[in-house]
Design a protein around this motif. Structure first.
Motif, PDB file in Angstrom:
ATOM      1  N   ASP A  43      42.964  38.222  37.623  1.00  0.00           N
ATOM      2  CA  ASP A  43      43.087  38.451  39.057  1.00  0.00           C
ATOM      3  C   ASP A  43      42.322  39.702  39.496  1.00  0.00           C
ATOM      4  OD1 ASP A  43      44.639  40.623  38.314  1.00  0.00           O
ATOM      5  OD2 ASP A  43      46.523  39.727  38.928  1.00  0.00           O
ATOM      6  N   TYR A  44      42.231  39.868  40.804  1.00  0.00           N
ATOM      7  CA  TYR A  44      41.457  40.971  41.363  1.00  0.00           C
ATOM      8  C   TYR A  44      42.040  42.333  41.003  1.00  0.00           C
ATOM      9  CZ  TYR A  44      45.017  41.364  44.996  1.00  0.00           C
ATOM     10  OH  TYR A  44      46.186  41.544  45.658  1.00  0.00           O
ATOM     11  N   LYS A  45      43.343  42.430  40.749  1.00  0.00           N
ATOM     12  CA  LYS A  45      43.948  43.721  40.392  1.00  0.00           C
ATOM     13  C   LYS A  45      43.397  44.230  39.059  1.00  0.00           C
ATOM     14  CE  LYS A  45      48.130  42.663  42.909  1.00  0.00           C
ATOM     15  NZ  LYS A  45      49.490  42.214  42.805  1.00  0.00           N
ATOM     16  N   TYR A  46      43.305  43.342  38.080  1.00  0.00           N
ATOM     17  CA  TYR A  46      42.760  43.713  36.775  1.00  0.00           C
ATOM     18  C   TYR A  46      41.300  44.146  36.915  1.00  0.00           C
ATOM     19  CZ  TYR A  46      41.013  43.448  32.039  1.00  0.00           C
ATOM     20  OH  TYR A  46      40.410  43.754  30.855  1.00  0.00           O
ATOM     21  N   ILE A  47      40.517  43.353  37.638  1.00  0.00           N
ATOM     22  CA  ILE A  47      39.098  43.653  37.821  1.00  0.00           C
ATOM     23  C   ILE A  47      38.932  44.973  38.572  1.00  0.00           C
ATOM     24  CG2 ILE A  47      36.940  42.863  38.866  1.00  0.00           C
ATOM     25  CD1 ILE A  47      37.788  41.215  36.407  1.00  0.00           C
ATOM     26  N   HIS A  48      39.723  45.193  39.601  1.00  0.00           N
ATOM     27  CA  HIS A  48      39.659  46.451  40.354  1.00  0.00           C
ATOM     28  C   HIS A  48      39.889  47.644  39.430  1.00  0.00           C
ATOM     29  CE1 HIS A  48      41.758  49.761  42.462  1.00  0.00           C
ATOM     30  NE2 HIS A  48      40.725  49.646  43.273  1.00  0.00           N
ATOM     31  N   ASP A  49      40.923  47.574  38.586  1.00  0.00           N
ATOM     32  CA  ASP A  49      41.225  48.689  37.682  1.00  0.00           C
ATOM     33  C   ASP A  49      40.084  48.947  36.702  1.00  0.00           C
ATOM     34  OD1 ASP A  49      43.628  48.914  38.976  1.00  0.00           O
ATOM     35  OD2 ASP A  49      44.824  48.003  37.367  1.00  0.00           O
ATOM     36  N   ARG A  50      39.471  47.877  36.167  1.00  0.00           N
ATOM     37  CA  ARG A  50      38.344  48.065  35.241  1.00  0.00           C
ATOM     38  C   ARG A  50      37.132  48.646  35.971  1.00  0.00           C
ATOM     39  NH1 ARG A  50      42.343  46.454  33.425  1.00  0.00           N
ATOM     40  NH2 ARG A  50      42.642  48.674  33.524  1.00  0.00           N
ATOM     41  N   ALA A  51      36.914  48.216  37.224  1.00  0.00           N
ATOM     42  CA  ALA A  51      35.794  48.737  38.011  1.00  0.00           C
ATOM     43  C   ALA A  51      35.980  50.226  38.304  1.00  0.00           C
ATOM     44  CB  ALA A  51      35.643  47.946  39.309  1.00  0.00           C
ATOM     45  N   VAL A  52      37.223  50.646  38.570  1.00  0.00           N
ATOM     46  CA  VAL A  52      37.509  52.072  38.785  1.00  0.00           C
ATOM     47  C   VAL A  52      37.217  52.853  37.509  1.00  0.00           C
ATOM     48  CG1 VAL A  52      39.357  53.760  39.186  1.00  0.00           C
ATOM     49  CG2 VAL A  52      39.172  51.745  40.644  1.00  0.00           C
ATOM     50  N   THR A  86      35.933  47.007  47.292  1.00  0.00           N
ATOM     51  CA  THR A  86      35.473  45.701  47.759  1.00  0.00           C
ATOM     52  C   THR A  86      36.041  44.587  46.883  1.00  0.00           C
ATOM     53  OG1 THR A  86      33.444  46.709  48.568  1.00  0.00           O
ATOM     54  CG2 THR A  86      33.438  44.318  48.319  1.00  0.00           C
ATOM     55  N   LEU A  87      36.043  44.809  45.558  1.00  0.00           N
ATOM     56  CA  LEU A  87      36.606  43.805  44.653  1.00  0.00           C
ATOM     57  C   LEU A  87      38.100  43.628  44.900  1.00  0.00           C
ATOM     58  CD1 LEU A  87      34.736  44.841  41.409  1.00  0.00           C
ATOM     59  CD2 LEU A  87      34.386  42.748  42.725  1.00  0.00           C
ATOM     60  N   GLU A  88      38.795  44.736  45.172  1.00  0.00           N
ATOM     61  CA  GLU A  88      40.228  44.659  45.444  1.00  0.00           C
ATOM     62  C   GLU A  88      40.501  43.884  46.733  1.00  0.00           C
ATOM     63  OE1 GLU A  88      44.021  47.653  45.709  1.00  0.00           O
ATOM     64  OE2 GLU A  88      42.118  48.354  46.516  1.00  0.00           O
ATOM     65  N   LEU A  89      39.743  44.166  47.767  1.00  0.00           N
ATOM     66  CA  LEU A  89      39.955  43.515  49.056  1.00  0.00           C
ATOM     67  C   LEU A  89      39.535  42.048  49.068  1.00  0.00           C
ATOM     68  CD1 LEU A  89      38.816  46.414  51.408  1.00  0.00           C
ATOM     69  CD2 LEU A  89      41.168  45.653  50.946  1.00  0.00           C
ATOM     70  N   MET A 140      37.098  35.315  39.005  1.00  0.00           N
ATOM     71  CA  MET A 140      37.107  36.511  38.159  1.00  0.00           C
ATOM     72  C   MET A 140      37.654  36.157  36.785  1.00  0.00           C
ATOM     73  SD  MET A 140      38.507  39.378  40.791  1.00  0.00           S
ATOM     74  CE  MET A 140      37.726  39.620  42.380  1.00  0.00           C
ATOM     75  N   GLU A 141      36.915  36.588  35.750  1.00  0.00           N
ATOM     76  CA  GLU A 141      37.345  36.322  34.381  1.00  0.00           C
ATOM     77  C   GLU A 141      37.059  37.526  33.496  1.00  0.00           C
ATOM     78  OE1 GLU A 141      35.490  32.710  33.043  1.00  0.00           O
ATOM     79  OE2 GLU A 141      36.671  31.480  34.398  1.00  0.00           O
ATOM     80  N   ARG A 142      37.968  37.751  32.535  1.00  0.00           N
ATOM     81  CA  ARG A 142      37.731  38.752  31.502  1.00  0.00           C
ATOM     82  C   ARG A 142      36.922  38.096  30.392  1.00  0.00           C
ATOM     83  NH1 ARG A 142      42.130  39.869  28.563  1.00  0.00           N
ATOM     84  NH2 ARG A 142      43.326  38.160  29.408  1.00  0.00           N
ATOM     85  N   ILE A 143      36.026  38.848  29.785  1.00  0.00           N
ATOM     86  CA  ILE A 143      35.260  38.348  28.643  1.00  0.00           C
ATOM     87  C   ILE A 143      35.902  38.945  27.391  1.00  0.00           C
ATOM     88  CG2 ILE A 143      33.014  38.220  27.519  1.00  0.00           C
ATOM     89  CD1 ILE A 143      31.800  38.940  30.283  1.00  0.00           C
ATOM     90  N   THR A 144      36.323  38.082  26.464  1.00  0.00           N
ATOM     91  CA  THR A 144      36.945  38.570  25.238  1.00  0.00           C
ATOM     92  C   THR A 144      36.139  38.140  24.030  1.00  0.00           C
ATOM     93  OG1 THR A 144      38.383  36.639  24.996  1.00  0.00           O
ATOM     94  CG2 THR A 144      39.252  38.484  26.281  1.00  0.00           C
ATOM     95  N   GLN A 145      36.237  38.946  22.993  1.00  0.00           N
ATOM     96  CA  GLN A 145      35.576  38.644  21.722  1.00  0.00           C
ATOM     97  C   GLN A 145      36.506  39.147  20.622  1.00  0.00           C
ATOM     98  OE1 GLN A 145      31.975  40.848  20.754  1.00  0.00           O
ATOM     99  NE2 GLN A 145      31.097  39.003  19.871  1.00  0.00           N
ATOM    100  N   GLY A 198      34.558  43.002  28.652  1.00  0.00           N
ATOM    101  CA  GLY A 198      33.915  43.061  29.957  1.00  0.00           C
ATOM    102  C   GLY A 198      34.555  42.078  30.915  1.00  0.00           C
ATOM    103  N   TYR A 199      33.917  41.907  32.049  1.00  0.00           N
ATOM    104  CA  TYR A 199      34.406  40.941  33.030  1.00  0.00           C
ATOM    105  C   TYR A 199      33.230  40.399  33.825  1.00  0.00           C
ATOM    106  CZ  TYR A 199      34.125  44.818  36.397  1.00  0.00           C
ATOM    107  OH  TYR A 199      33.692  45.855  37.180  1.00  0.00           O
ATOM    108  N   VAL A 200      33.463  39.248  34.447  1.00  0.00           N
ATOM    109  CA  VAL A 200      32.470  38.645  35.330  1.00  0.00           C
ATOM    110  C   VAL A 200      33.142  38.304  36.652  1.00  0.00           C
ATOM    111  CG1 VAL A 200      30.946  37.741  33.540  1.00  0.00           C
ATOM    112  CG2 VAL A 200      32.843  36.356  34.318  1.00  0.00           C
ATOM    113  N   VAL A 201      32.374  38.452  37.715  1.00  0.00           N
ATOM    114  CA  VAL A 201      32.846  38.136  39.061  1.00  0.00           C
ATOM    115  C   VAL A 201      31.744  37.327  39.723  1.00  0.00           C
ATOM    116  CG1 VAL A 201      33.513  39.089  41.308  1.00  0.00           C
ATOM    117  CG2 VAL A 201      34.150  40.298  39.197  1.00  0.00           C
TER     118      VAL A 201
END
Length: 116
Positions: free
Chosen positions: A56-65, A83-86, A93-98, A104-107
């Protein structure tokens, strides 16, 4: 903006938004640079060493910060944490795992094909 003391305004407009570009030029804006977008079509038959997990956007927002403050990332306005949060559900939005670790993440946003 004048009464707030703002002396410079910078906009970013998608190159295909011809009516927006015409509007801004009409009101005194000048084109300064062109931002490039890159695309790569992936072969769906090959197994990827990465996994993509919807988030979700909350996770992506925190990583972007974190990226902004800890590694000095300098994003354009569309990728700024606020902007990502709003954006809420506007983007995919997806997290990239290995190997079980998030790396990382993609939007992205699904673009509608233009009718010619």
């Amino acid at each position: 903006m004048k009464w707030k003391g703002i002396t410079k305004v910078t906009l970013e407009v998608v190159d295909t938004e011809l009516s927006a570009k015409k509007f801004y030029k009409k009101h005194g804006f000048k084109e300064k640079r062109i931002l490039d977008s890159f695309i790569k079509y992936l072969d769906k038959t090959k197994e990827s060493k990465f996994k993509y997990v919807k988030t979700d956007y909350k996770y992506i927002h925190d990583r972007a910060v974190e990226a902004l403050h800890y590694i000095g990332r300098n994003p354009n306005w569309q990728r700024e944490p606020k902007t990502l949060e709003l954006s809420k559900d506007r983007y995919q939005m997806e997290r990239i795992t290995q190997k079980g670790f998030t790396i990382g993440y993609v939007v992205w946003e699904q673009q509608k094909k233009a009718l010619l």
